[in-house]
Scaffold this motif. Structure first.
Motif, PDB file in Angstrom:
ATOM      1  N   PHE A 199      -2.351   8.927   5.556  1.00  0.00           N
ATOM      2  CA  PHE A 199      -1.372   8.552   6.563  1.00  0.00           C
ATOM      3  C   PHE A 199      -0.161   7.969   5.862  1.00  0.00           C
ATOM      4  O   PHE A 199      -0.291   7.094   5.010  1.00  0.00           O
ATOM      5  CB  PHE A 199      -1.943   7.505   7.523  1.00  0.00           C
TER       6      PHE A 199
ATOM      7  N   PHE B  97      -4.332  -0.738   9.770  1.00  0.00           N
ATOM      8  CA  PHE B  97      -3.422   0.408   9.659  1.00  0.00           C
ATOM      9  C   PHE B  97      -1.997  -0.022   9.978  1.00  0.00           C
ATOM     10  O   PHE B  97      -1.062   0.304   9.259  1.00  0.00           O
ATOM     11  CB  PHE B  97      -3.859   1.519  10.626  1.00  0.00           C
ATOM     12  N   TYR B  98      -1.838  -0.753  11.075  1.00  0.00           N
ATOM     13  CA  TYR B  98      -0.514  -1.215  11.476  1.00  0.00           C
ATOM     14  C   TYR B  98       0.129  -2.038  10.366  1.00  0.00           C
ATOM     15  O   TYR B  98       1.294  -1.864  10.035  1.00  0.00           O
ATOM     16  CB  TYR B  98      -0.607  -2.072  12.747  1.00  0.00           C
ATOM     17  N   GLU B  99      -0.649  -2.978   9.814  1.00  0.00           N
ATOM     18  CA  GLU B  99      -0.122  -3.859   8.775  1.00  0.00           C
ATOM     19  C   GLU B  99       0.367  -3.060   7.569  1.00  0.00           C
ATOM     20  O   GLU B  99       1.478  -3.256   7.082  1.00  0.00           O
ATOM     21  CB  GLU B  99      -1.202  -4.845   8.323  1.00  0.00           C
ATOM     22  N   GLU B 100      -0.500  -2.169   7.113  1.00  0.00           N
ATOM     23  CA  GLU B 100      -0.171  -1.388   5.920  1.00  0.00           C
ATOM     24  C   GLU B 100       1.019  -0.462   6.157  1.00  0.00           C
ATOM     25  O   GLU B 100       1.965  -0.421   5.379  1.00  0.00           O
ATOM     26  CB  GLU B 100      -1.376  -0.539   5.500  1.00  0.00           C
ATOM     27  N   LEU B 101       0.935   0.268   7.259  1.00  0.00           N
ATOM     28  CA  LEU B 101       1.987   1.242   7.560  1.00  0.00           C
ATOM     29  C   LEU B 101       3.297   0.530   7.850  1.00  0.00           C
ATOM     30  O   LEU B 101       4.370   1.014   7.489  1.00  0.00           O
ATOM     31  CB  LEU B 101       1.574   2.119   8.747  1.00  0.00           C
ATOM     32  N   GLY B 102       3.204  -0.654   8.470  1.00  0.00           N
ATOM     33  CA  GLY B 102       4.394  -1.438   8.769  1.00  0.00           C
ATOM     34  C   GLY B 102       5.134  -1.865   7.521  1.00  0.00           C
ATOM     35  O   GLY B 102       6.341  -2.073   7.529  1.00  0.00           O
TER      36      GLY B 102
ATOM     37  N   THR C 264       1.195   3.791   2.191  1.00  0.00           N
ATOM     38  CA  THR C 264       0.382   4.944   2.552  1.00  0.00           C
ATOM     39  C   THR C 264      -1.079   4.519   2.642  1.00  0.00           C
ATOM     40  O   THR C 264      -1.508   3.632   1.922  1.00  0.00           O
ATOM     41  CB  THR C 264       0.525   6.024   1.473  1.00  0.00           C
ATOM     42  N   ILE C 265      -1.844   5.131   3.562  1.00  0.00           N
ATOM     43  CA  ILE C 265      -3.270   4.871   3.636  1.00  0.00           C
ATOM     44  C   ILE C 265      -4.019   6.158   3.348  1.00  0.00           C
ATOM     45  O   ILE C 265      -3.773   7.182   3.995  1.00  0.00           O
ATOM     46  CB  ILE C 265      -3.678   4.360   5.032  1.00  0.00           C
TER      47      ILE C 265
ATOM     48  N   VAL D 294       4.099   6.798   6.553  1.00  0.00           N
ATOM     49  CA  VAL D 294       5.251   6.673   7.436  1.00  0.00           C
ATOM     50  C   VAL D 294       6.439   7.355   6.779  1.00  0.00           C
ATOM     51  O   VAL D 294       6.750   7.092   5.622  1.00  0.00           O
ATOM     52  CB  VAL D 294       5.593   5.195   7.715  1.00  0.00           C
TER      53      VAL D 294
END
Lengths: 97, 97
Positions: B50, B32-37, B41-42, B52
């Motif tokens: 999710f 999640f961190y990697e993708e959102l960073g 979107t997840i 950002v």
């Protein structure tokens, strides 16, 4: 990243088959449903809290016709990020824009 | 349900040890961190998305002192529930209150 890509990514990272990850993810979502359905909050360390909140009924006025409609109360799942997540996001390149 | 209770609940449901569930959950949050960073979107089927979002900077006025402060822009993780989750919550007893 959609559901399928998430499963593929997790499978690779965890060294599990996609089928195994799917059943793990399903069990997790089931647990979430059960807890949230009972009105309980779910806290995930270093990520955030999930909480069901009730949005009260409200009167909506159509801008053009001025017709008033009563919007019934509804339950919404609210997510509040943890301070750790907040800090992590702060360091992302996206914040430089 | 806090982090510890979630892990215990998942371990029981999945028939895994708490240690295994912990490492699975950690791997998931890492992903999640990697993708959102990266500003991605997840989407999790039957649960929600999710994403950002950037909250723009704004001028805040202190109600008592009238002192104006510039609140810097920040990144916030936004969660939007899926229609399936919405329907599930609708049927929870909490909605009867």
């Amino acid at each position: 990243m959609n559901h399928k890509e998430l499963i593929a990514g997790l499978a690779e990272k965890m060294g599990l088959s996609k089928l195994e990850v799917t059943s793990l993810l399903d069990a997790t979502i089931d647990t979430f449903y059960e807890e949230l359905g009972e009105g309980k909050t779910i806290g995930i360390q270093s990520f955030g809290n999930f909480e069901v909140r009730k949005k009260e009924e409200r009167l909506s006025v159509h801008p053009a016709t001025q017709v008033r409609t009563l919007v019934p109360p509804k339950l919404v799942l609210n997510f509040k990020q943890s301070s750790i997540l907040k800090d992590k996001l702060k360091d992302t390149p996206r914040n430089e824009k």
